[in-house]
Design a protein around this motif. Structure first.
Motif, PDB file in Angstrom:
ATOM      1  N   PRO A  33      14.657   7.399  48.306  1.00 53.18           N
ATOM      2  CA  PRO A  33      15.358   8.132  47.253  1.00 53.18           C
ATOM      3  C   PRO A  33      15.153   7.463  45.902  1.00 53.18           C
ATOM      4  O   PRO A  33      15.134   6.229  45.801  1.00 53.18           O
ATOM      5  N   LEU A  34      15.015   8.287  44.876  1.00 57.11           N
ATOM      6  CA  LEU A  34      14.757   7.772  43.538  1.00 57.11           C
ATOM      7  C   LEU A  34      15.504   8.614  42.513  1.00 57.11           C
ATOM      8  O   LEU A  34      15.349   9.841  42.480  1.00 57.11           O
ATOM      9  N   LEU A  35      16.313   7.951  41.715  1.00 59.51           N
ATOM     10  CA  LEU A  35      16.954   8.634  40.590  1.00 59.51           C
ATOM     11  C   LEU A  35      15.982   8.633  39.421  1.00 59.51           C
ATOM     12  O   LEU A  35      15.279   7.651  39.182  1.00 59.51           O
ATOM     13  N   MET A  79      12.389  12.104  45.969  1.00 55.63           N
ATOM     14  CA  MET A  79      11.924  11.099  46.934  1.00 55.63           C
ATOM     15  C   MET A  79      10.592  10.560  46.448  1.00 55.63           C
ATOM     16  O   MET A  79       9.696  11.340  46.119  1.00 55.63           O
ATOM     17  N   LEU A  80      10.482   9.244  46.397  1.00 56.10           N
ATOM     18  CA  LEU A  80       9.202   8.601  46.114  1.00 56.10           C
ATOM     19  C   LEU A  80       8.546   8.397  47.482  1.00 56.10           C
ATOM     20  O   LEU A  80       9.054   7.631  48.301  1.00 56.10           O
ATOM     21  N   THR A  81       7.470   9.130  47.745  1.00 57.35           N
ATOM     22  CA  THR A  81       6.897   9.140  49.096  1.00 57.35           C
ATOM     23  C   THR A  81       5.607   8.348  49.237  1.00 57.35           C
ATOM     24  O   THR A  81       5.177   8.074  50.354  1.00 57.35           O
ATOM     25  N   GLY A  97      -0.294   6.239  40.935  1.00 58.06           N
ATOM     26  CA  GLY A  97       0.542   7.429  40.879  1.00 58.06           C
ATOM     27  C   GLY A  97       1.664   7.331  41.888  1.00 58.06           C
ATOM     28  O   GLY A  97       1.412   7.126  43.075  1.00 58.06           O
ATOM     29  N   PHE A  98       2.893   7.440  41.420  1.00 58.65           N
ATOM     30  CA  PHE A  98       4.046   7.492  42.306  1.00 58.65           C
ATOM     31  C   PHE A  98       4.207   8.955  42.714  1.00 58.65           C
ATOM     32  O   PHE A  98       4.508   9.805  41.868  1.00 58.65           O
ATOM     33  N   VAL A  99       3.994   9.246  43.981  1.00 60.28           N
ATOM     34  CA  VAL A  99       4.069  10.622  44.464  1.00 60.28           C
ATOM     35  C   VAL A  99       5.540  10.994  44.635  1.00 60.28           C
ATOM     36  O   VAL A  99       6.290  10.321  45.345  1.00 60.28           O
ATOM     37  N   ILE A 100       5.923  12.072  43.966  1.00 58.45           N
ATOM     38  CA  ILE A 100       7.310  12.527  43.920  1.00 58.45           C
ATOM     39  C   ILE A 100       7.438  13.843  44.685  1.00 58.45           C
ATOM     40  O   ILE A 100       6.718  14.798  44.420  1.00 58.45           O
ATOM     41  N   GLU A 101       8.381  13.872  45.625  1.00 61.44           N
ATOM     42  CA  GLU A 101       8.655  15.103  46.376  1.00 61.44           C
ATOM     43  C   GLU A 101      10.155  15.386  46.353  1.00 61.44           C
ATOM     44  O   GLU A 101      10.953  14.511  46.054  1.00 61.44           O
ATOM     45  N   ALA A 133      25.662  17.235  49.964  1.00 53.83           N
ATOM     46  CA  ALA A 133      26.135  18.132  51.001  1.00 53.83           C
ATOM     47  C   ALA A 133      25.490  19.507  50.884  1.00 53.83           C
ATOM     48  O   ALA A 133      25.468  20.101  49.808  1.00 53.83           O
ATOM     49  N   GLY A 134      24.939  19.970  51.969  1.00 52.63           N
ATOM     50  CA  GLY A 134      24.347  21.299  52.002  1.00 52.63           C
ATOM     51  C   GLY A 134      22.947  21.391  51.431  1.00 52.63           C
ATOM     52  O   GLY A 134      22.343  22.438  51.419  1.00 52.63           O
ATOM     53  N   ARG A 135      22.393  20.279  50.956  1.00 53.73           N
ATOM     54  CA  ARG A 135      21.050  20.280  50.370  1.00 53.73           C
ATOM     55  C   ARG A 135      20.041  19.836  51.416  1.00 53.73           C
ATOM     56  O   ARG A 135      20.315  18.986  52.248  1.00 53.73           O
ATOM     57  N   ALA A 136      18.878  20.425  51.343  1.00 50.07           N
ATOM     58  CA  ALA A 136      17.781  19.969  52.206  1.00 50.07           C
ATOM     59  C   ALA A 136      17.340  18.586  51.742  1.00 50.07           C
ATOM     60  O   ALA A 136      17.280  18.322  50.557  1.00 50.07           O
ATOM     61  N   VAL A 137      17.100  17.715  52.677  1.00 53.00           N
ATOM     62  CA  VAL A 137      16.648  16.367  52.339  1.00 53.00           C
ATOM     63  C   VAL A 137      15.319  16.112  53.030  1.00 53.00           C
ATOM     64  O   VAL A 137      14.961  16.773  53.988  1.00 53.00           O
ATOM     65  N   ALA A 138      14.646  15.124  52.509  1.00 54.16           N
ATOM     66  CA  ALA A 138      13.345  14.757  53.079  1.00 54.16           C
ATOM     67  C   ALA A 138      13.501  14.282  54.506  1.00 54.16           C
ATOM     68  O   ALA A 138      14.532  13.717  54.862  1.00 54.16           O
TER      69      ALA A 138
END
Length: 139
Positions: A33-35, A79-81, A97-101, A133-138
């Motif tokens: 996780p990444l803010l 998400m930094l993947t 490159g930091f891949v962001i999803e 809550a209720g959100r799709a997560v990686a």
């Protein structure tokens, strides 16, 4: 929780799902996780790139307006993947490159200072984050 400071309008392009990779000169092994923290500075070259790449549409105008108003705080999360040296996205032109999803823009900015590199946010910032809550997560 980790955060990364990014100049506007790049930060806004990330949290709105346009920019899937953040360019950096340094490698990170962090994944998770990444803010997304929007710095105070405005990158004029970033504005030009966005207009050239996305076109001068109402949507782009709104993205840039929002980016101008949302500086100096956390504007979303993702998400930094991965951290790569090649990426087929036109948004990639860095050494790394930091891949962001799974980007998510927050409705309201959470004001806080940014830092160099990845940084940990304080407990008061974590407490102010919108619920997952209720959100799709990686996976």
């Amino acid at each position: 929780m980790k955060a990364l400071s990014i100049q506007q309008p790049w930060a806004e392009a990330i949290v709105r799902g346009y920019k899937p990779v953040e360019n950096r000169t340094w490698f990170t092994g962090y994944r998770g996780p990444l803010l997304i923290h929007a710095g105070q500075k405005w990158d004029k070259d970033g504005e030009t790139f966005i207009l050239d790449h996305l076109g001068r549409t109402e949507e782009t105008t709104l993205l840039l307006k929002s980016a101008g108003e949302r500086r100096g705080g956390i504007v979303g999360r993702a998400m930094l993947t991965d951290c790569v040296i090649r990426h087929d996205s036109p948004w990639f032109f860095g050494k790394y490159g930091f891949v962001i999803e799974y980007p998510e823009a927050f409705a309201d900015i959470i004001k806080c200072r940014g830092h160099l590199s990845l940084f940990n946010v304080t407990s008061d910032i974590r407490a102010a984050l919108p619920s997952m809550a209720g959100r799709a997560v990686a996976p």
